[in-house]
Write an enzyme that holds these catalytic residues in place. Structure first.
Site, short mmCIF file in Angstrom:
data_model
loop_
_atom_site.label_atom_id
_atom_site.label_comp_id
_atom_site.label_asym_id
_atom_site.label_seq_id
_atom_site.Cartn_x
_atom_site.Cartn_y
_atom_site.Cartn_z
N TYR A 141 -6.56 0.33 -3.65
CA TYR A 141 -6.68 0.80 -5.03
C TYR A 141 -8.12 0.75 -5.53
CZ TYR A 141 -1.64 0.88 -5.92
OH TYR A 141 -0.30 1.18 -5.92
N LYS A 191 0.23 -6.26 7.77
CA LYS A 191 0.31 -5.33 8.91
C LYS A 191 -0.74 -5.83 9.90
CE LYS A 191 1.89 -1.57 10.90
NZ LYS A 191 3.28 -1.46 11.41
N ASP A 223 6.60 -3.17 7.72
CA ASP A 223 7.69 -2.25 8.09
C ASP A 223 9.00 -3.02 8.29
OD1 ASP A 223 6.49 -3.42 10.32
OD2 ASP A 223 6.46 -1.60 11.54
N ASP A 247 3.31 -2.66 -4.22
CA ASP A 247 3.75 -1.53 -5.05
C ASP A 247 5.01 -0.93 -4.44
OD1 ASP A 247 3.65 0.57 -6.97
OD2 ASP A 247 2.76 1.87 -5.44
N ASP A 251 9.39 -1.40 -5.72
CA ASP A 251 10.35 -0.33 -6.04
C ASP A 251 11.55 -0.41 -5.11
OD1 ASP A 251 8.53 0.66 -7.95
OD2 ASP A 251 8.94 2.75 -7.43
C1 IPM Z 1 3.00 0.28 -10.60
C2 IPM Z 1 2.54 1.72 -10.57
C3 IPM Z 1 1.02 1.79 -10.56
C4 IPM Z 1 0.52 1.14 -9.27
C5 IPM Z 1 0.41 3.20 -10.68
C6 IPM Z 1 0.96 3.97 -11.83
C7 IPM Z 1 -1.08 3.14 -10.78
O1 IPM Z 1 3.11 2.40 -9.51
O2 IPM Z 1 2.60 -0.47 -11.50
O3 IPM Z 1 3.82 -0.10 -9.75
O4 IPM Z 1 0.50 1.78 -8.22
O5 IPM Z 1 0.16 -0.05 -9.34
MN MN Z 2 4.69 1.28 -8.53
#
Ligand code: IPM
Ligand code: MN
Ligand code: NAD
Length: 369
Positions: A141, A191, A223, A247, A251
């Site tokens: 990032y 990794k 993975d 990140d 999710d």
């Molecule tokens: C998160 C989001 C952000 C990230 C994006 C929107 C920059 O996906 O907070 O999980 O990747 O950190």
């Molecule tokens: Mn995210």
């Protein structure tokens, strides 16, 4: 006690879920005689539209001079073709960097009352309680050099994954300290079979672990970790990982809880704490008053805990969310297969406020006898 909270509702469902988190904070302040001074500022797409930049100076200054920052979400389809440094998301990365928090805590908890809305079987998810500790200021990032050179079919793009020992050490300490207060296990995800950054990550985490003999450390490749998260999420206690892996895995972990709308986060370690749900601006459901505000509300609870040291008040908000789910109230994303009543975003927020008040009243009555 008086606290200044800067709110950054942002784009899409950001304003809808932030409004409910604010409502809950106001309820908490009313009950406990706290004073929260809220100040709203623009970030992301709305800031580009109204101020010409994703993080206006006024927003940055307000955040830096506050006790905590509550953010909704950023990102809008109309900005999807802008270069990375001019997009709404750049505003989010800039505020993270300016506030300095490097440890992003993302709890993923399976509540039994809504377990049926997860595509995973109940016996897999039941009892899952994971704390993802995501490194937030390093890796791909922020690594330099980055960019695109050349044009059309000659274009070449690059990003740099970079970590220093100090950056790894400080976030690893947060994970080990957290594990000490939980079930005493850290799973470090990397990794290291391919990447030098991961080799340094693993060596450094092992060294930090020597100061925590009471905590068990295991390592997984990212993975395989993605697979174990779905196959046996209960094996995880604290999951420590770098920025991009965190990140993605957070999710994925949302699937265990039933919805991305359930996940909260706290970013700590910097000058000012930053609190934001894990989800994005969800343009597909924005403006309909159907977004799940639980992640934003639970982020506000994390603010009470981590920035204001109000543990009881934080735990009450978390319990209130659980009670409201147990009472059968659901936004559409967590309704399927769970029974109960589908309500709008605002009603979910109101119910959680009522539950916060009831929990406080009950404790009051208990102490009075
Ligand atoms: C998160 C989001 C952000 C990230 C994006 C929107 C920059 O996906 O907070 O999980 O990747 O950190
Ligand atoms: Mn995210
Ligand atoms: P998203 O998280 O916005 O949405 C993914 C899916 O989850 C969508 O179907 C959405 O409807 C659903 N969802 C998300 N939050 C929900 C909630 N509270 N209640 C009910 N359903 C919910 O991810 P995306 O669609 O990949 O990205 C949309 C935009 O958001 C992009 O511009 C992206 O960059 C941005 N984004 C911002 C943040 C942030 O501000 N922290 C985080 C992730 C994505």
């Amino acid at each position: 006690m008086r606290f200044k909270i800067t709110t950054l509702p942002g784009d899409g469902i950001g304003p809808e879920v932030t409004a409910e988190a604010l409502r809950v904070l106001q309820t908490v302040s009313g009950i406990h005689g706290l004073r929260f001074d809220f100040e709203e500022h623009a970030i992301g797409g709305i800031a580009i539209k109204n101020h010409g930049a994703p993080l206006p100076r006024t927003t940055l200054d307000a955040c830096l001079s506050s006790d905590a920052v509550l953010l909704g979400a950023v990102g809008a389809p109309e900005h999807d073709r802008l270069p990375p440094n001019r997009r709404p998301e750049a505003g989010l990365l800039m505020i993270r960097s300016a506030l300095g928090g490097y440890a992003n805590l993302r709890p993923a908890i399976s509540y039994s009352s809504i377990a049926a809305c997860s595509p995973l079987r109940n016996e897999i998810t039941c009892g899952t309680d994971i704390l993802i500790v995501r490194e937030l200021l390093g890796g791909l990032y922020f690594g330099e050099p980055r960019g695109i050179s050349g044009t059309n079919e000659n274009a070449v793009a690059s990003n740099t994954m970079r970590y220093s020992v100090a950056e790894i050490e400080r976030v690893a300490k947060v994970a080990f300290e957290a594990a000490r207060k939980r079930r005493g296990k850290v799973t470090s995800v990397d990794k290291a079979n391919v990447l030098e950054t991961s080799q340094l990550w693993r060596q450094t985490v092992i060294r930090v672990s020597q100061n925590y003999p009471d905590v068990t450390l295991e390592h997984l490749y990212v993975d395989a970790c993605a697979m174990h998260l779905m196959a046996n999420p209960r094996r995880f206690d604290v999951l420590l990982t770098e920025n991009l892996f965190g990140d993605i895995l957070s999710d994925e972990a949302a699937v265990i809880t039933g919805s991305l709308g359930m996940l909260a986060s706290a970013t700590i370690g910097g000058a000012v704490g930053l609190y934001e749900p894990v989800h994005g601006s969800a343009p597909d459901i924005a403006g309909k008053n159907i977004a799940n505000p639980c992640g934003a509300i639970a982020s506000a609870a994390m603010m009470l805990r981590h920035s204001f040291n109000l543990e009881q008040e934080a735990a009450d908000v978390e319990l209130a969310i659980e009670h409201v789910l147990e009472a059968g109230y659901r936004t559409p994303d967590i309704a399927e297969g769970t029974g109960g009543y589908v309500v709008k975003t605002a009603e979910m927020g109101e119910r959680i406020c009522e539950a916060v008040t009831e929990i406080a009243d009950m404790r009051h009555a208990y102490h009075a006898v």
